[in-house]
Design a protein around this motif. Structure first.
Motif, short mmCIF file in Angstrom:
data_model
loop_
_atom_site.label_atom_id
_atom_site.label_comp_id
_atom_site.label_asym_id
_atom_site.label_seq_id
_atom_site.Cartn_x
_atom_site.Cartn_y
_atom_site.Cartn_z
N VAL A 31 46.29 -119.23 -31.01
CA VAL A 31 47.22 -118.59 -31.94
C VAL A 31 48.06 -119.64 -32.65
O VAL A 31 48.26 -119.60 -33.86
CB VAL A 31 48.14 -117.58 -31.20
N ARG A 32 48.52 -120.63 -31.91
CA ARG A 32 49.43 -121.65 -32.43
C ARG A 32 48.73 -122.73 -33.25
O ARG A 32 49.38 -123.44 -34.03
CB ARG A 32 50.14 -122.29 -31.24
N ALA A 33 47.41 -122.86 -33.12
CA ALA A 33 46.69 -123.97 -33.74
C ALA A 33 46.84 -124.03 -35.25
O ALA A 33 46.90 -125.11 -35.83
CB ALA A 33 45.21 -123.90 -33.36
N GLY A 34 46.91 -122.89 -35.90
CA GLY A 34 47.02 -122.88 -37.35
C GLY A 34 48.43 -122.96 -37.88
O GLY A 34 48.63 -123.11 -39.09
N ALA A 85 53.57 -120.93 -45.92
CA ALA A 85 54.57 -121.36 -44.93
C ALA A 85 55.00 -120.19 -44.04
O ALA A 85 55.20 -120.34 -42.83
CB ALA A 85 55.78 -121.96 -45.63
N GLY A 86 55.12 -119.00 -44.63
CA GLY A 86 55.46 -117.82 -43.84
C GLY A 86 54.37 -117.45 -42.86
O GLY A 86 54.64 -117.03 -41.73
N TRP A 87 53.12 -117.63 -43.27
CA TRP A 87 51.99 -117.38 -42.38
C TRP A 87 52.06 -118.32 -41.18
O TRP A 87 51.91 -117.90 -40.03
CB TRP A 87 50.70 -117.59 -43.16
N GLY A 88 52.31 -119.59 -41.42
CA GLY A 88 52.43 -120.55 -40.33
C GLY A 88 53.60 -120.23 -39.40
O GLY A 88 53.48 -120.32 -38.18
N ARG A 145 40.81 -113.76 -19.41
CA ARG A 145 40.91 -114.20 -18.02
C ARG A 145 42.33 -114.71 -17.83
O ARG A 145 43.01 -115.06 -18.80
CB ARG A 145 39.92 -115.34 -17.74
N SER A 146 42.78 -114.78 -16.60
CA SER A 146 44.13 -115.27 -16.34
C SER A 146 44.11 -116.32 -15.25
O SER A 146 43.20 -116.37 -14.42
CB SER A 146 45.06 -114.12 -15.95
N THR A 147 45.13 -117.17 -15.27
CA THR A 147 45.32 -118.17 -14.23
C THR A 147 46.80 -118.20 -13.88
O THR A 147 47.61 -117.55 -14.54
CB THR A 147 44.91 -119.58 -14.71
N GLY A 148 47.14 -119.00 -12.90
CA GLY A 148 48.54 -119.22 -12.57
C GLY A 148 49.25 -119.95 -13.69
O GLY A 148 48.62 -120.53 -14.59
N ILE A 149 50.55 -119.95 -13.64
CA ILE A 149 51.38 -120.50 -14.71
C ILE A 149 51.25 -122.01 -14.85
O ILE A 149 51.53 -122.58 -15.91
CB ILE A 149 52.86 -120.08 -14.48
N ALA A 150 50.77 -122.70 -13.82
CA ALA A 150 50.68 -124.17 -13.85
C ALA A 150 49.31 -124.68 -14.29
O ALA A 150 49.11 -125.87 -14.41
CB ALA A 150 51.01 -124.73 -12.48
N ALA A 151 48.37 -123.79 -14.57
CA ALA A 151 47.01 -124.23 -14.92
C ALA A 151 46.97 -124.82 -16.32
O ALA A 151 47.73 -124.42 -17.20
CB ALA A 151 46.05 -123.05 -14.82
N GLY A 152 46.06 -125.76 -16.52
CA GLY A 152 45.86 -126.32 -17.85
C GLY A 152 46.93 -127.31 -18.24
O GLY A 152 47.87 -127.59 -17.48
N ASP A 153 46.80 -127.86 -19.45
CA ASP A 153 47.73 -128.88 -19.92
C ASP A 153 48.66 -128.38 -21.01
O ASP A 153 49.30 -129.17 -21.68
CB ASP A 153 46.96 -130.12 -20.39
N ALA A 154 48.73 -127.06 -21.22
CA ALA A 154 49.63 -126.49 -22.21
C ALA A 154 50.63 -125.57 -21.52
O ALA A 154 50.29 -124.84 -20.60
CB ALA A 154 48.84 -125.72 -23.26
N ALA A 155 51.86 -125.62 -21.98
CA ALA A 155 52.92 -124.77 -21.44
C ALA A 155 52.73 -123.34 -21.94
O ALA A 155 51.96 -123.09 -22.87
CB ALA A 155 54.27 -125.31 -21.88
N PRO A 156 53.44 -122.36 -21.33
CA PRO A 156 53.40 -121.00 -21.88
C PRO A 156 53.81 -121.01 -23.35
O PRO A 156 54.77 -121.67 -23.73
CB PRO A 156 54.42 -120.26 -21.02
N GLY A 157 53.05 -120.31 -24.18
CA GLY A 157 53.28 -120.33 -25.62
C GLY A 157 52.41 -121.31 -26.36
O GLY A 157 52.37 -121.31 -27.58
N GLY A 158 51.68 -122.17 -25.63
CA GLY A 158 50.72 -123.07 -26.25
C GLY A 158 51.22 -124.43 -26.63
O GLY A 158 50.47 -125.25 -27.16
#
Length: 194
Positions: free
Chosen positions: A15-18, A125-128, A172-185
């Motif tokens: 979602v945040r990538a663009g 800019a509004g879209w972003g 799919r879901s994981t625990g809050i500490a999984a991956g290298d991105a914080a909540p919100g991306g």
């Protein structure tokens, strides 16, 4: 993937990538557009752009929330053979897949400045900004539920890479500490070592 595992990308990261490229393309196009008087004049162009900015933020930030919430409630836990995609890879893949659309939108925003100065740039800019707000909303949900949401990478390859598109059947879901991105991306901040 070995033993039935799937490649998974974070929903919030997609979602945040663009958000950043749309914001910067829009701001630059609006800045250049202000220099051109256009057919309608700068004042009307900027006022129309401000209205378009507000509408774009509201529509993009709210669109798809119900589907994301529904898919999030039915999310199954990721298996041990699932592969969690890095944040940088997800962002790079999304931006590569959309680079021509971003370029076309930027050129169109610049070209429209000769008619209505700055309006299309402020729309971009509004879209972003709307995408950034949607990712922030998703981050608050992930913190509240203490679960990160992931989507299969092969489902993102269809229909423009939308994480809540028709091709996406489930999360799919994981625990809050999984991956290298914080909540919100956003990038995960690591605590400094003492």
């Amino acid at each position: 993937m070995a033993r039935g595992g799937q490649g998974l990308a974070r929903v919030a990261v997609v979602v945040r990538a663009g958000a950043a490229p749309l914001w910067w393309c829009g701001v630059f196009a609006a800045g250049v557009g202000v220099l051109v008087p256009g057919l309608t004049g700068r004042r009307i162009g900027v006022l129309a752009g401000a209205a378009l900015f507000i509408v774009a933020v509201a529509v993009v930030a709210w669109r798809g929330r119900r589907r994301i919430t529904g898919l999030g409630h039915g999310a199954a836990r990721a298996g041990k053979h699932d592969v969690l995609q890095d944040r940088a890879v997800t962002v790079r893949t999304w931006r590569r897949g959309h680079r021509w659309w971003l370029l076309l939108a930027f050129v169109a925003a610049l070209g429209s400045s000769f008619v209505v100065p700055a309006a299309a740039g402020l729309l971009l800019a509004g879209w972003g900004t709307g995408l950034r707000l949607k990712a922030a909303w998703l981050g608050r949900r992930e913190r509240a539920d203490e679960a990160l949401l992931w989507v299969r990478v092969d489902w993102l390859d269809r229909r423009g890479g939308r994480p809540a598109g028709k091709a996406v059947k489930a999360y799919r879901s994981t625990g809050i500490a999984a991956g290298d991105a914080a909540p919100g991306g956003s990038r995960r901040r690591t605590a400094a070592l003492v």
